[in-house]
Each structure stands twice: as C-alpha cells, then as structure tokens.
Design a protein around this motif. Sequence first.
Motif, PDB file in Angstrom:
ATOM      1  N   LEU A   1      29.651  13.837  -8.615  1.00 18.03           N
ATOM      2  CA  LEU A   1      30.974  14.502  -8.999  1.00 18.03           C
ATOM      3  C   LEU A   1      31.933  13.760  -9.057  1.00 18.03           C
ATOM      4  N   LEU A   2      32.033  12.702  -8.045  1.00 17.40           N
ATOM      5  CA  LEU A   2      33.173  11.606  -8.107  1.00 17.40           C
ATOM      6  C   LEU A   2      33.090  10.687  -9.443  1.00 17.40           C
ATOM      7  N   ALA A   3      31.935  10.322  -9.570  1.00 18.65           N
ATOM      8  CA  ALA A   3      31.601   9.597 -10.779  1.00 18.65           C
ATOM      9  C   ALA A   3      32.149  10.217 -12.023  1.00 18.65           C
ATOM     10  N   TYR A   4      31.545  11.558 -11.929  1.00 22.69           N
ATOM     11  CA  TYR A   4      32.158  12.203 -13.317  1.00 22.69           C
ATOM     12  C   TYR A   4      33.461  12.433 -13.295  1.00 22.69           C
TER      13      TYR A   4
ATOM     14  N   MET B   1      41.033  19.019 -13.560  1.00 23.52           N
ATOM     15  CA  MET B   1      40.250  17.812 -12.982  1.00 23.52           C
ATOM     16  C   MET B   1      40.945  17.443 -11.454  1.00 23.52           C
ATOM     17  N   LEU B   2      42.063  17.910 -11.427  1.00 22.82           N
ATOM     18  CA  LEU B   2      42.456  17.783 -10.083  1.00 22.82           C
ATOM     19  C   LEU B   2      41.882  18.359  -8.913  1.00 22.82           C
ATOM     20  N   TYR B   3      41.465  19.594  -9.205  1.00 23.36           N
ATOM     21  CA  TYR B   3      40.637  20.664  -8.346  1.00 23.36           C
ATOM     22  C   TYR B   3      39.371  20.216  -8.360  1.00 23.36           C
ATOM     23  N   LEU B   4      38.872  19.441  -9.267  1.00 22.58           N
ATOM     24  CA  LEU B   4      37.415  19.014  -9.294  1.00 22.58           C
ATOM     25  C   LEU B   4      37.334  17.689  -8.451  1.00 22.58           C
ATOM     26  N   ASN B   5      38.491  17.048  -8.512  1.00 21.21           N
ATOM     27  CA  ASN B   5      38.613  15.868  -7.546  1.00 21.21           C
ATOM     28  C   ASN B   5      38.584  16.371  -6.237  1.00 21.21           C
ATOM     29  N   PHE B   6      39.460  17.333  -5.703  1.00 23.11           N
ATOM     30  CA  PHE B   6      39.722  17.854  -4.399  1.00 23.11           C
ATOM     31  C   PHE B   6      38.265  18.109  -3.921  1.00 23.11           C
ATOM     32  N   LEU B   7      37.551  18.868  -4.876  1.00 25.65           N
ATOM     33  CA  LEU B   7      36.053  19.313  -4.298  1.00 25.65           C
ATOM     34  C   LEU B   7      35.254  18.048  -3.843  1.00 25.65           C
ATOM     35  N   ALA B   8      35.361  17.027  -4.676  1.00 26.27           N
ATOM     36  CA  ALA B   8      34.581  15.998  -4.510  1.00 26.27           C
ATOM     37  C   ALA B   8      34.974  15.225  -3.132  1.00 26.27           C
ATOM     38  N   ILE B   9      36.343  15.049  -2.860  1.00 24.43           N
ATOM     39  CA  ILE B   9      37.132  14.625  -1.681  1.00 24.43           C
ATOM     40  C   ILE B   9      36.590  15.464  -0.506  1.00 24.43           C
ATOM     41  N   LEU B  10      36.781  16.880  -0.635  1.00 23.39           N
ATOM     42  CA  LEU B  10      36.479  17.645   0.492  1.00 23.39           C
ATOM     43  C   LEU B  10      34.937  17.491   1.053  1.00 23.39           C
ATOM     44  N   MET B  11      34.045  17.485   0.034  1.00 16.88           N
ATOM     45  CA  MET B  11      32.744  17.093   0.449  1.00 16.88           C
ATOM     46  C   MET B  11      32.478  15.732   1.096  1.00 16.88           C
ATOM     47  N   ILE B  12      33.144  14.882   0.606  1.00 16.72           N
ATOM     48  CA  ILE B  12      33.165  13.484   1.203  1.00 16.72           C
ATOM     49  C   ILE B  12      33.687  13.802   2.873  1.00 16.72           C
TER      50      ILE B  12
ATOM     51  N   ARG C   1      20.492  18.135  10.020  1.00 16.38           N
ATOM     52  CA  ARG C   1      21.949  17.685   9.923  1.00 16.38           C
ATOM     53  C   ARG C   1      22.090  16.437   8.958  1.00 16.38           C
ATOM     54  N   GLU C   2      21.077  15.726   9.159  1.00 16.67           N
ATOM     55  CA  GLU C   2      20.900  14.394   8.472  1.00 16.67           C
ATOM     56  C   GLU C   2      20.742  14.783   7.017  1.00 16.67           C
ATOM     57  N   ARG C   3      19.976  15.531   6.543  1.00 15.87           N
ATOM     58  CA  ARG C   3      19.583  15.940   5.348  1.00 15.87           C
ATOM     59  C   ARG C   3      20.907  16.584   4.592  1.00 15.87           C
ATOM     60  N   LEU C   4      21.460  17.352   5.391  1.00 18.60           N
ATOM     61  CA  LEU C   4      22.698  17.950   4.828  1.00 18.60           C
ATOM     62  C   LEU C   4      23.922  16.819   4.476  1.00 18.60           C
ATOM     63  N   VAL C   5      24.134  16.010   5.298  1.00 23.54           N
ATOM     64  CA  VAL C   5      24.978  14.726   5.248  1.00 23.54           C
ATOM     65  C   VAL C   5      24.592  14.010   3.923  1.00 23.54           C
ATOM     66  N   ILE C   6      23.088  13.624   3.807  1.00 24.93           N
ATOM     67  CA  ILE C   6      22.902  12.933   2.590  1.00 24.93           C
ATOM     68  C   ILE C   6      22.846  13.909   1.385  1.00 24.93           C
ATOM     69  N   ALA C   7      22.847  14.988   1.526  1.00 24.63           N
ATOM     70  CA  ALA C   7      22.949  15.942   0.395  1.00 24.63           C
ATOM     71  C   ALA C   7      24.541  16.017  -0.098  1.00 24.63           C
ATOM     72  N   LEU C   8      25.422  16.156   0.892  1.00 29.54           N
ATOM     73  CA  LEU C   8      26.632  16.231   0.518  1.00 29.54           C
ATOM     74  C   LEU C   8      27.518  14.982   0.075  1.00 29.54           C
ATOM     75  N   ALA C   9      26.817  13.939   0.523  1.00 31.44           N
ATOM     76  CA  ALA C   9      27.165  12.622   0.121  1.00 31.44           C
ATOM     77  C   ALA C   9      26.786  12.290  -1.216  1.00 31.44           C
ATOM     78  N   ALA C  10      25.433  12.716  -1.536  1.00 33.79           N
ATOM     79  CA  ALA C  10      24.802  12.454  -2.864  1.00 33.79           C
ATOM     80  C   ALA C  10      25.708  13.429  -4.005  1.00 33.79           C
ATOM     81  N   ILE C  11      25.715  14.702  -3.869  1.00 35.90           N
ATOM     82  CA  ILE C  11      26.395  15.497  -4.548  1.00 35.90           C
ATOM     83  C   ILE C  11      27.827  14.916  -4.829  1.00 35.90           C
ATOM     84  N   ALA C  12      28.621  14.665  -3.947  1.00 32.49           N
ATOM     85  CA  ALA C  12      30.067  14.190  -4.091  1.00 32.49           C
ATOM     86  C   ALA C  12      30.115  12.813  -4.827  1.00 32.49           C
ATOM     87  N   ALA C  13      29.127  11.942  -4.421  1.00 30.63           N
ATOM     88  CA  ALA C  13      29.209  10.656  -5.241  1.00 30.63           C
ATOM     89  C   ALA C  13      28.852  11.056  -6.775  1.00 30.63           C
TER      90      ALA C  13
END
Length: 228
Positions: free
Chosen positions: A16-19, A189-200, A2-14
């Motif tokens: 994507l959010l930066a992009y 872009m709105l849908y992309l940002n929704f994906l990032a926020i959903l992952m967070i 679970r910890e690895r999944l949290v880290i992976a989600l947070a990293a990918i979301a970060a």
Amino acid sequence: MRERLVIALAAIAALLLAYNLYHIFLVLPDEAAQGAIYRIIFFHVPAAITAFTGFFVTLVLSIMYLISGNLRYDSLAASVTEVGVVFACVNLVTGMIWARIIWGIWWTWDARLTSMLVCVLIYSGYLMLRRAIDEPTQRARLSAALSIFGFADVILVWKSIQWFRTQHPSPVLSIRTGGGNIDPAMEHMLYLNFLAILMIAAALVLVRTRQETMAREIDSLRRLANAA
C-alpha cells in the motif's frame, strides 16, 4: 500466529505504501500555493493521527490495568506508547521541515508546535519512568497514572489550531471541519497513507509486545531465583 500476523501486516503495508508513494510523487500535482513541499502532509498528518491513536489506546489500557491489576495491559500500554512516541517525533520533525520551507524558520513557539513538543516530552517521560522503577506493580501503577493525566495534552494538541489562532494553518480535512478545503483526491490519498502508516505501527506494536512479554517473564524468573 503472531509472527504470521506481523508479516502479513508488514507486507500489506509495504504494498500500500508503494502504491501511495507512486501517486503522491508522480500522479498528484503540486499545490498551488506551496508547490511540491505540500506532499509532506501525506506523512506529517498521518504520523500525528497514528501517534494520537496510540496514546488513546494507552489511555484505555492504563485504565484497564488500574481496574484489573493485570500486568499484560501494562506491557501492551508500554509497547503502544513506544511506537506512539516514534510517530509523534516523525510528526514533529516533518512539521519543522515544512515550517522551514513555508515560514522560513525551523521552529517557532506556535501553539500547535509547542503543545506537540510537550506531548513528546510527556510520553518520553513515561518511557523514562518505566526504566527508573524495577518493581513491576509500582511501575505499572505510576505509568498508568502518568498516561491518564498526559492524555490531556493530546486533546490540547488536537484542538490547539481551533482554540489558538497563531501561525499554524487552520484545519483542512473534512473530518475536522465538516467541509474542508483540501482537494478530494489529495484528501483521499492522505487517508490511504494513514492506513499504511497505521498498519506499520500495528506491526511494530505486535513486535514490541512480544518483547515486553518476554522481558516480564525473564524478570519474574530472576526474582524467583533471587528469592530462592
């Protein structure tokens, strides 16, 4: 795991959010009628959809708890609701900021704003109810009932700008209207940002679920110790 999944989600979301932030602020042009403030839509709308997604998941988990009596569903529902309330508040606050610039006021009793405020109060009440009841089964049962009845307001918020023509603008997304009147690049872009926020949100739910599980285990041990 679970910890690895949290880290992976947070990293990918970060990442994507930066992009997304780069394109939102530096690539996309200002909107013709609203200017630069329209960019708040990339956070306002995804926050609302994320909150509503969470409340729907809570509804399903509450029904599953009432059917099975498994407290794990209750713990997960509580975790999802907490995260959902956070994003509902983000939606409400960003909407007020947007209203201040476009309407010239922080708040008006518009149908969409009022029903969203009621939604935040209902699910905040859900969290307060859980704090007020110590017995796990009674707490889970009453919380499940409240989440099921409270979801009616989520539907009201979702449909309010179609049912009540007040100050709030009409839907602009093609997913809502079948056509939409927002620029395709902005909608993408709105849908992309929704994906990032959903992952967070998903990462936060995983963290809160772990905390809820530990709290339930500690409460069980405390009850056993008091009964001995």
